[in-house]
Design an enzyme around this catalytic site. Structure first.
Site, mmCIF file in Angstrom:
data_model
loop_
_atom_site.group_PDB
_atom_site.id
_atom_site.type_symbol
_atom_site.label_atom_id
_atom_site.label_comp_id
_atom_site.label_asym_id
_atom_site.label_seq_id
_atom_site.Cartn_x
_atom_site.Cartn_y
_atom_site.Cartn_z
ATOM 1 N N ASP A 1 0.714 -1.654 0.673
ATOM 2 C CA ASP A 1 -0.027 -0.448 -0.045
ATOM 3 C C ASP A 1 0.839 1.152 -0.362
ATOM 4 O O ASP A 1 0.651 2.597 -0.395
ATOM 5 C CB ASP A 1 -0.878 0.038 1.171
ATOM 6 C CG ASP A 1 -1.927 -1.066 0.845
ATOM 7 O OD1 ASP A 1 -2.486 -1.122 0.130
ATOM 8 O OD2 ASP A 1 -2.937 -0.937 2.201
HETATM 9 C C1 BGC Z 1 0.460 1.261 6.237
HETATM 10 C C2 BGC Z 1 -0.335 0.096 5.260
HETATM 11 C C3 BGC Z 1 -1.131 -0.349 5.334
HETATM 12 C C4 BGC Z 1 -2.378 1.370 4.590
HETATM 13 C C5 BGC Z 1 -3.696 0.993 4.815
HETATM 14 C C6 BGC Z 1 -0.291 2.256 5.509
HETATM 15 O O1 BGC Z 1 -0.103 3.871 6.224
HETATM 16 O O2 BGC Z 1 1.633 1.551 5.989
HETATM 17 O O3 BGC Z 1 0.599 -0.929 6.297
HETATM 18 O O4 BGC Z 1 -1.476 -1.446 4.171
HETATM 19 O O5 BGC Z 1 -1.733 1.571 5.605
HETATM 20 O O6 BGC Z 1 -4.059 1.714 4.444
HETATM 21 C C1 NOJ Z 2 -1.628 -3.993 5.543
HETATM 22 C C2 NOJ Z 2 -2.523 -3.949 4.744
HETATM 23 O O1 NOJ Z 2 -3.494 -4.249 5.082
HETATM 24 C C3 NOJ Z 2 -2.115 -4.986 3.317
HETATM 25 O O2 NOJ Z 2 -3.409 -4.910 2.650
HETATM 26 C C4 NOJ Z 2 -1.368 -4.142 3.247
HETATM 27 O O3 NOJ Z 2 -1.341 -5.523 1.414
HETATM 28 C C5 NOJ Z 2 -0.220 -5.061 3.982
HETATM 29 N N1 NOJ Z 2 -0.092 -3.151 4.762
HETATM 30 C C6 NOJ Z 2 1.189 -3.522 2.827
HETATM 31 O O4 NOJ Z 2 0.999 -2.457 2.919
#
Ligand code: BGC
Ligand code: NOJ
Length: 841
Positions: free
Chosen positions: A488
């Protein structure tokens, strides 16, 4: 920040419990109560909160995130004995106990404390099919003198909408309403207007007093650690009008030496039909609450409900039981990993002590992936989830990134354009059919975007997911990344310089250039899965077309996605390489290595092996495998959020545990059992009991992230519980290390275990049959990288064309009959079966 104490708890496997022996764990160590919509989060000192279905819109009890002291607010029992007073579960009062123990078990938590010769116990759980938390509490006088004790219960109501509750004080300090009826304290805020639900807190005993007004209970400028009422020993019988409604019962307990007394508390939630809301004007209809209370109004009834819950879990966990020479492996696989799989399946990323329950709904990619460790446990729930997810898919095959659990509709505020999302639906569906044989799911008519006027079969939804990738390719024939792929934080089309902007939802320009090698690998892997499914369901023409697309994608990866020593990660919005040796930072990323190798790209030309060697060389640490290296030292708007984290944390070169199993699987597919298990044992918390203080988070469940080598404290873990690590680790361990793998036509057996694991037993229920599988490992020197092809097919799908790379030969005897190949065809079996698997070099 590392505590001098090193151990705070241990496993009690006979009881499926984790035993915490110190209330002051490095962070709150929590458990989850409830499986079916009514959920509680409960810490090792009974902190936390409760909600019905939606932790944002139906929050029953109040919890302040980021509070000081940390974890204040929960289901509290204060015991007062003359001038002394203490908390049954060790906090929030500071009184030091003579003994404290918290046992987190499967769907319940038990607390035991001893002080002043009073032994107090509480067992907290949500009974099956019940919208209530039940607390069985007992007090015993273990001393020689009689005791005159008081016990005060306490919980604070949340005014239903957790976000509004934490922000809209000008309104909410005037809305709170309660009703008091003997031993039941009702919370009915907004029931007069648009709500048809209330909550209540009951105890099966006559009261000596009560409080429903927080200020009255705590006293001016006091906290939950020193309530005035506990100090004075007397409730105020306060009636809340606005401000902060609470529920507190006062029970006087006289105990002769050796005497014990028990109570049952019920904190419940009721929904009423509109025309049945009122008993008379201004007085709520209490009948549903009374019915609920009646079910648990004696200790015996509550105990029977608890026994049902134990049986339910024993049955669930009994579906797959492993015995290896490695007890840490077994503890994880047989108990805690499966338990966590249920929790992540239920809650996606919505409510934990790191996820506030107001921010995120059910994630599309997360929820699909969460099924793969859970389908064998409750397949019906998975079926429903898959169809719910499918119904949020848009007509062009793209996905809403999240949906709200109450409405089950796609969340328009977050939107879509995370281009890995669509293909996860193929993973969850194929995995579900392999487990259950239920091809009928494919024929279900499912709306697009929840619009009943525009529906297609679920199979059609999968087809559109596939086509969404085909229709969104970039200049190198690789998939466009959109806002982001699985990562993400790799926001290649965001270019944000405004700190008030969301990385997740901002996308600039047409984004028709940035491409993802992670999605490319994912497309080959699940695209081929889809082609197999097409063959199985008589769509052989379509299967051919699909294979033409996945073949082309393989070619594109080989032509444009190989960097010399590993797979590239992406091309950015300017067409520049990401994850290349040519880059200064972020030269090598884990995701594309995992996905390309799992897809079998490069198994025929040595690239897969090389990519894994590069992972071993550049990304592996003592605490797991880092997401990328070298870490980004500064913010780069062309990369986005990934570069916003300090080096070593989260996606910026943290050990982002979710993706480690991709490497564990890849190594198993290349038949490197030693590496596969070594990576697993760095990741899996049951192996890390000597690192409790360093890790800080719960030592019985996976955390999302462990700080990487560049961080201040490598090995420190954060974001426990709600992480895709749970289902993926289970899937990797059972399906790839042990190699017990459901397939369309039966149970495939393809272990990849180290030479030291000489005898393994797996008991697996599969489509009604029970298999008792002994694996005898006669591979004396199963050397890493020994690539000769054995009889078995260790590839990940039954019909896959991927080359089989295995170091061992396998022979299987089922009920005394030698099997040809490694697939136990379920059709020939029902009932109990003995399987003997022999691995030889
Ligand atoms: C986080 C990710 C997450 C995303 C979801 C980010 O701030 O680092 O791990 O998947 O937010 O909204
Ligand atoms: C947490 C999120 O829930 C997941 O959807 C995502 O793939 C990972 N972070 C990596 O960014």
């Amino acid at each position: 920040m590392i505590d001098s104490k090193t151990k705070f708890g241990h496993f009690d496997n006979d009881n499926y419990e984790y035993v915490i022996t110190d209330p002051f764990t490095p962070s709150p160590w929590i458990n989850y109560l409830g499986n079916d919509g009514f959920h509680g989060l409960i810490s090792n000192t009974a902190g936390g909160y409760t909600f019905f279905r939606d932790p944002k819109f139906r929050r029953l009890t109040r919890y302040r995130y980021n509070n000081v002291p940390v974890d204040t607010g929960g289901r509290y029992f204060y015991i007062s004995d003359g001038d002394d007073a203490w908390s049954l579960a060790g906090r929030p009062m500071d009184t030091v106990l003579d003994k404290y123990e918290c046992r987190h078990g499967m769907g319940y938590s038990r607390f035991l404390s001893r002080k002043n010769d009073v032994e107090a116990k509480a067992t907290c759980f949500v009974p099956l099919n019940t919208t209530a938390e039940v607390y069985m509490v007992s007090l015993e006088n273990t001393g020689a003198k009689s005791k005159q004790l008081s016990m005060f219960s306490f919980l604070e109501w949340c005014l239903w909408n957790a976000e509004d509750d934490a922000t809209n004080f000008q309104r909410n300090l005037s809305t709170g309403e309660v009703e008091i009826s003997e031993s039941t304290l009702f919370h009915k805020t907004e029931f007069r207007e648009r709500r048809n639900h209330y909550a209540f807190y009951h105890v099966n005993h006559e009261l000596s007093g009560f409080d429903t007004c927080r200020d009255s209970f705590l006293g001016p400028y006091r906290g939950m650690h020193n309530p005035l009422v506990v100090e004075t020993g007397k409730s105020n019988n306060s009636h809340a009008h606005g401000f902060s409604p609470i529920a507190s019962h006062h029970l006087k307990v006289d105990l002769a030496p050796g005497e014990k007394t028990s109570f049952v508390f019920v904190m419940g939630y009721c929904e009423l039909a509109n025309d049945e809301k009122w008993a008379r004007p201004g007085v709520i209809n209490k009948k549903p609450a009374e019915a609920l209370i009646h079910r648990f109004d004696t200790t015996e009834k509550a105990q029977a409900a608890l026994d049902d819950l134990h049986r339910y879990w024993q049955d669930l966990l009994g579906k797959c039981v492993v015995k290896t020479p490695d007890s840490a492996f077994d503890t994880s696989i047989n108990i805690w990993n499966q338990y966590q799989n249920m929790v992540t399946f239920n809650l996606s990323r919505s409510a934990s002590f790191y996820e506030s329950g107001i921010g995120r709904g059910m994630g599309f990619r997360d929820s699909n992936q969460d099924t793969i460790g859970f389908t064998h446990m409750v397949p019906n729930k998975v079926r429903e989830r898959i169809l719910d997810l499918s119904a949020t898919q848009k007509p062009d095959g793209s996905a809403f990134h999240q949906y709200q659990p109450l409405t089950k509709k796609g969340n328009a505020n977050i939107g879509g354009n995370f281009n890995d999302d669509p293909m996860w639906l193929v993973l969850s569906t194929c995995n579900y059919i392999k487990e259950t044989g239920d091809y009928a799911i494919l024929d279900e008519l499912v709306p697009f975007n929840n619009d009943e006027t525009d529906s297609g079969t679920h199979f059609e939804h999968l087809h559109r997911a596939f086509n969404h990738v085909v229709n969104n390719l970039g200049p190198h024939g690789l998939p466009l990344i959109g806002r982001a792929d699985w990562n993400d934080c790799l926001n290649l089309n965001c270019f944000s310089t405004d700190p008030n902007e969301s990385f997740q939802t901002t996308q600039r320009g047409a984004s028709d250039i940035a491409e993802s090698l992670m999605i490319a690998g994912q497309f080959v892997l699940y695209g081929e899965e889809f082609a197999v499914l097409c063959d199985k369901t008589g769509h052989s023409e379509l299967a051919l077309t699909c294979r033409a697309h996945t073949d082309k994608m393989r070619e594109a990866i080989n032509t444009h996605g190989w960097d010399g020593e590993w797979f590239l990660r992406a091309y950015d919005a300017r067409g520049n390489k990401v994850g290349s040796n040519d880059n200064q930072e972020g030269k090598i990323f884990i995701e594309s290595q995992g996905f390309c190798v799992m897809a079998g790209v490069g198994t025929d030309n040595g690239r897969a092996k090389k990519a894994m060697d590069s992972v071993a060389e550049h990304l592996v640490t003592d605490y797991g495998i880092m997401l990328q290296q070298p870490a980004f030292s500064g913010y780069d708007k062309y990369l986005g959020e990934i570069s916003s984290y300090p080096p070593g944390y989260k996606e910026n070169a943290g050990i982002f545990c979710h993706n480690n199993p991709w490497i564990i699987i890849s190594e198993a597919m290349l038949h490197n059992p030693d590496r596969s298990l070594a990576y697993f044992s760095k990741l899996c918390p049951t192996y890390l009991q000597d690192k409790q203080a360093l890790r800080r988070s719960e030592p019985y469940v996976y955390s999302q992230m462990v700080a990487g080598a560049d961080s201040a404290v490598p090995g420190q873990a954060k974001n426990s519980w709600l992480t895709g690590t749970a289902s993926w680790s289970y899937y990797a361990a059972v399906q790839y290390i042990l190699g017990i793998r459901p397939d369309y036509d039966g149970l495939r057996i393809s272990p990849c275990v180290p030479a030291e694991w000489q005898e393994i037993n797996v008991k697996r229920t599969f489509r009604g049959a029970r298999y008792d599988i002994d694996i005898v490992n006669d591979v004396s020197d199963a050397s890493v990288g020994d690539d000769h092809t054995g009889e078995c097919n260790t590839s990940n799908t039954s019909d896959s064309t991927k080359p089989c790379v295995t170091a061992s030969r396998i022979s299987i005897v089922v009920d005394g009959n030698a099997l040809i190949g490694n697939l136990i065809p379920f059709a020939e079996f029902s009932g109990d079966h003995k399987v003997v698997v022999t691995l030889t070099k």
